[in-house]
Structure formats: C-alpha cells, structure tokens
Motif scaffolding. Structure first.
Motif, PDB file in Angstrom:
ATOM      1  N   MET A  43     -66.688  36.805 -62.477  1.00  0.00           N
ATOM      2  CA  MET A  43     -65.490  37.453 -61.663  1.00  0.00           C
ATOM      3  C   MET A  43     -64.858  38.154 -62.521  1.00  0.00           C
ATOM      4  N   ASN A  44     -64.409  39.435 -61.974  1.00  0.00           N
ATOM      5  CA  ASN A  44     -63.506  40.422 -62.756  1.00  0.00           C
ATOM      6  C   ASN A  44     -62.223  40.151 -62.235  1.00  0.00           C
ATOM      7  N   ILE A  45     -61.401  39.471 -62.987  1.00  0.00           N
ATOM      8  CA  ILE A  45     -60.392  39.166 -62.775  1.00  0.00           C
ATOM      9  C   ILE A  45     -59.089  40.161 -63.067  1.00  0.00           C
ATOM     10  N   LYS A  46     -58.339  40.642 -62.149  1.00  0.00           N
ATOM     11  CA  LYS A  46     -57.305  41.839 -62.278  1.00  0.00           C
ATOM     12  C   LYS A  46     -55.922  41.336 -62.011  1.00  0.00           C
ATOM     13  N   ASP A  47     -55.622  40.231 -61.239  1.00  0.00           N
ATOM     14  CA  ASP A  47     -54.264  39.574 -60.952  1.00  0.00           C
ATOM     15  C   ASP A  47     -54.481  38.316 -60.982  1.00  0.00           C
ATOM     16  N   THR A  48     -53.253  37.615 -61.270  1.00  0.00           N
ATOM     17  CA  THR A  48     -53.093  36.169 -61.458  1.00  0.00           C
ATOM     18  C   THR A  48     -51.885  35.576 -60.606  1.00  0.00           C
ATOM     19  N   VAL A  49     -51.980  34.269 -60.024  1.00  0.00           N
ATOM     20  CA  VAL A  49     -51.102  33.813 -59.302  1.00  0.00           C
ATOM     21  C   VAL A  49     -50.915  32.693 -60.081  1.00  0.00           C
ATOM     22  N   GLY A  50     -49.617  32.268 -60.716  1.00  0.00           N
ATOM     23  CA  GLY A  50     -49.131  31.153 -61.361  1.00  0.00           C
ATOM     24  C   GLY A  50     -48.406  30.297 -60.339  1.00  0.00           C
ATOM     25  N   ILE A  51     -48.777  28.916 -60.549  1.00  0.00           N
ATOM     26  CA  ILE A  51     -48.571  27.766 -59.597  1.00  0.00           C
ATOM     27  C   ILE A  51     -47.787  26.574 -60.295  1.00  0.00           C
ATOM     28  N   ASP A  52     -46.640  26.295 -60.310  1.00  0.00           N
ATOM     29  CA  ASP A  52     -46.130  25.203 -60.735  1.00  0.00           C
ATOM     30  C   ASP A  52     -45.994  24.011 -59.750  1.00  0.00           C
TER      31      ASP A  52
ATOM     32  N   GLU B 102     -51.579  23.952 -63.268  1.00  0.00           N
ATOM     33  CA  GLU B 102     -51.900  22.801 -64.197  1.00  0.00           C
ATOM     34  C   GLU B 102     -52.463  21.571 -63.471  1.00  0.00           C
ATOM     35  N   HIS B 103     -53.243  20.792 -64.270  1.00  0.00           N
ATOM     36  CA  HIS B 103     -53.940  19.669 -63.503  1.00  0.00           C
ATOM     37  C   HIS B 103     -52.881  18.656 -63.686  1.00  0.00           C
ATOM     38  N   THR B 104     -52.265  18.118 -62.516  1.00  0.00           N
ATOM     39  CA  THR B 104     -51.177  17.220 -62.488  1.00  0.00           C
ATOM     40  C   THR B 104     -51.750  16.150 -61.642  1.00  0.00           C
ATOM     41  N   GLY B 105     -52.873  15.994 -61.754  1.00  0.00           N
ATOM     42  CA  GLY B 105     -53.424  14.511 -60.861  1.00  0.00           C
ATOM     43  C   GLY B 105     -53.317  14.773 -59.297  1.00  0.00           C
ATOM     44  N   LEU B 106     -52.369  13.760 -58.739  1.00  0.00           N
ATOM     45  CA  LEU B 106     -52.595  13.678 -57.165  1.00  0.00           C
ATOM     46  C   LEU B 106     -51.815  14.963 -56.722  1.00  0.00           C
ATOM     47  N   TYR B 107     -50.733  15.430 -57.746  1.00  0.00           N
ATOM     48  CA  TYR B 107     -49.906  16.499 -57.068  1.00  0.00           C
ATOM     49  C   TYR B 107     -50.878  17.645 -57.023  1.00  0.00           C
ATOM     50  N   SER B 108     -51.694  17.960 -57.758  1.00  0.00           N
ATOM     51  CA  SER B 108     -52.412  19.202 -57.486  1.00  0.00           C
ATOM     52  C   SER B 108     -53.950  19.072 -57.080  1.00  0.00           C
ATOM     53  N   ASP B 109     -54.329  17.881 -56.657  1.00  0.00           N
ATOM     54  CA  ASP B 109     -55.517  17.521 -55.955  1.00  0.00           C
ATOM     55  C   ASP B 109     -55.575  18.169 -54.541  1.00  0.00           C
TER      56      ASP B 109
END
Length: 331
Positions: free
Chosen positions: A1-10, A59-66
């Motif tokens: 995959m050619n990544i050119k843009d990222t979306v950060g999620i908290d 981030e891998h935050t368990g149930l919140y990110s599942d």
C-alpha cells in the motif's frame, strides 16, 4: 500500500477524536457504528488525496477500539493499530494532554512512519473469542485467589461457630468461581475444536514436556495462531525473555539482561513452564543442574530454558510434528 495521508484517531469510551494529517482538519465522533461511518465519509471528503492512499491509525485500547477495528476490516478499509507507548516515545518531550492533541500526534507519527507501516489484519473469530475467554478466566482466577487468601486468614484467627455466615459465604463463592472457571475452560476447548488449525497446534505444543494447556492457549491467541511472529526470537522479545546488551563506549558495561517491555502474563507462564520442565524433564533438569554446579546464575539458567521451550514450540508448529523426547532413546 502506498500511504500518502494518515488519519490519527484518539479513542475513548463514548467518543473519539480524529485528525487528517494532510488538511489538518479535526472532528469528534461517537464511538458506535454511526460514528464509524461518519468518520470514513468525513475523511474521504476532507482529505486532499485518494482514499486508496489513506490509512486510519489509532491505539489498541481493548474494547474501546475493537468496534472501529471490526468495522474498518468489514469494509476492507486499511487501518493500523499501534501501541500507545510507541507513539509516546516517538514524540519526545511534550507538555499537556488532550484528546485532540493526541489525535494530532498519532496522525503525525503515522505520517512519519508511513513507509514502514503495514495495515493491521484482524485475527479470526475463533482467536478473538479465545482472547476474550482467556481474559475472563484470568479475572475469575484472581477473584478466587482473593477469596481463598482471606478465608484462610480468617479461619486462622476467627472462631468458626461465631462466624458461620462469613466463612460459609466465602467458601460458596470459591466453589462458584471454580465452577465458572471450569465452564470457561470447556468453552475454550470448544473454540479450539471449531478451528482445526488451532486444535492441531494446541496438540503439538502440549506434546512438549512442561508446556500446559493454559500456556498453549495463550501462545495460540497472542501469536494469531503462529502467523504474527516470523520466528521464536521475535516472540521471545515480545514476551520479555530475550536478553539485550547494556553497554556504550568504554564507560558503560552493564549486564546483559531482559527488557521490562513485555507481555507479563506470557512471561510468567513461561517461567512456570521452565520450572516444571526442570522438575519433570530429565534433559532440562540435567542442563540446569550442570550450569548451577558450574557457578552460573540460577535465574539466567531458567531464562535460557524459557527460550529453549519457546524455540521448541515454534519448531513443532513449523514442522507440524509432535515433540520427540530423545532422552528416553539415549543409551
């Protein structure tokens, strides 16, 4: 995959903040299916690049990110789960904290690492079920251990006839928790039986002396059925049993030691397996006694045995053949 843009999620329990790196636009969404759909639509509308070149990172935050992980995987949308500590260490010194700021940091981190990022692949349904059941069993065992400890102490100091309810209630709780633990263990075996590959690997792992059922289940769950790690050395590092050098120049000459960054549960299970092997495996017992007799450190010897066991686990899985105890064929 050619990544050119990222979306950060908290991620958080009820909502999550997102930030698009290219446009520096940010927004907040509900942590549910409607929110996930809005996130994807909002991203593709506001990013300056095609959706084929965009990756969602959180981030891998368990149930919140599942929930978000499952949604993106079901839509075949690329995403990357990253440990929070990795992001924190990559940012250097920072002041203050907020969800919006964290989303910005994640987007920035992912953009910097875009050439090294590989989209995350979710484990199969059986592996996810196994992880949840293992976590539940851990909590039940911990609760039972608490009741056992307090009951033992109370029996020692209290008069039984004056504290019947206090003592009997705790004994009933211990019996109930034991029954629940057994039910969870039966359910885990049912999960294994529903996946032939996992069941085969379980049988192979438990053919090694010193490796019990719980260790085998944890190994299968946390290696994604031996697809997550290329070799036993990578897994040894993950589980905190791989030794690392501690030296620099001529002034720093520290001892070679293991890192504290590890999966502590698997490390403790491997420790128990190593000690069991010393007791019941003639080969390991001879090796241990020989090193100790030579004046070598006991804990470093146990750690070597941990690594030997991990090496054997990966070997039997890769060969697809059970372990053969060659000691019994020795003259």
């Amino acid at each position: 995959m050619n990544i050119k843009d990222t979306v950060g999620i908290d991620m958080s329990k009820l909502t999550f903040d997102a930030r698009i790196h290219s446009s520096q636009i940010e927004s907040e969404f509900q942590n549910d299916k409607k929110g996930y759909k809005k996130l994807v639509d909002w991203t593709y509308k506001n990013s300056e690049l095609p959706k084929e070149n965009i990756i969602f990172v959180f981030e891998h935050t368990g149930l919140y990110s599942d929930g978000l992980s499952v949604y993106l995987a079901s839509k075949h949308i690329p995403f990357f789960l990253v440990p929070g500590l990795e992001i924190k260490q990559s940012m250097g010194m920072t002041r203050g904290k907020s969800d919006k700021a964290d989303a910005k940091k994640i987007a920035k981190y992912a953009y910097r690492m875009r050439d090294e990022i590989t989209p995350t692949k979710l484990s199969c349904k059986e592996e996810q079920s196994l992880k949840h059941l293992l976590s539940l069993r851990q909590r039940l065992v911990k609760q039972r251990a608490g009741f056992k400890a307090s009951l033992k102490e109370q029996k020692r100091v209290l008069v039984k006839k004056d504290n019947k309810t206090l003592l009997s209630t705790q004994q009933k709780m211990i019996s109930y928790l034991t029954k629940q633990i057994q039910e969870v263990e039966h359910e885990m075996m049912d999960v294994l039986k529903s996946n032939q590959s996992m069941l085969n690997n379980y049988k192979l792992i438990t053919s090694i002396k010193g490796i019990g059922s719980q260790t085998a289940l944890f190994m299968i769950a946390y290696t994604a059925n031996f697809t997550k790690f290329k070799n036993h050395r990578k897994f040894a590092s993950y589980s905190g049993i791989a030794p690392f050098q501690n030296q620099s120049g001529t002034s720093i000459r520290g001892k070679t030691k293991v890192s504290n960054l590890a999966n502590k549960k698997i490390k403790s299970l491997l420790d128990l397996c190593a000690k069991t092997s010393i007791q019941h495996n003639a080969e390991m017992r001879i090796y241990y006694e020989k090193r100790v007799a030579e004046g070598k450190n006991k804990m470093s010897t146990i750690n070597i045995i941990r690594n030997k066991l991990v090496s054997r686990i990966f070997a039997v899985v890769n060969r697809k053949e059970p372990y053969i105890d060659t000691m019994k064929y020795a003259a």
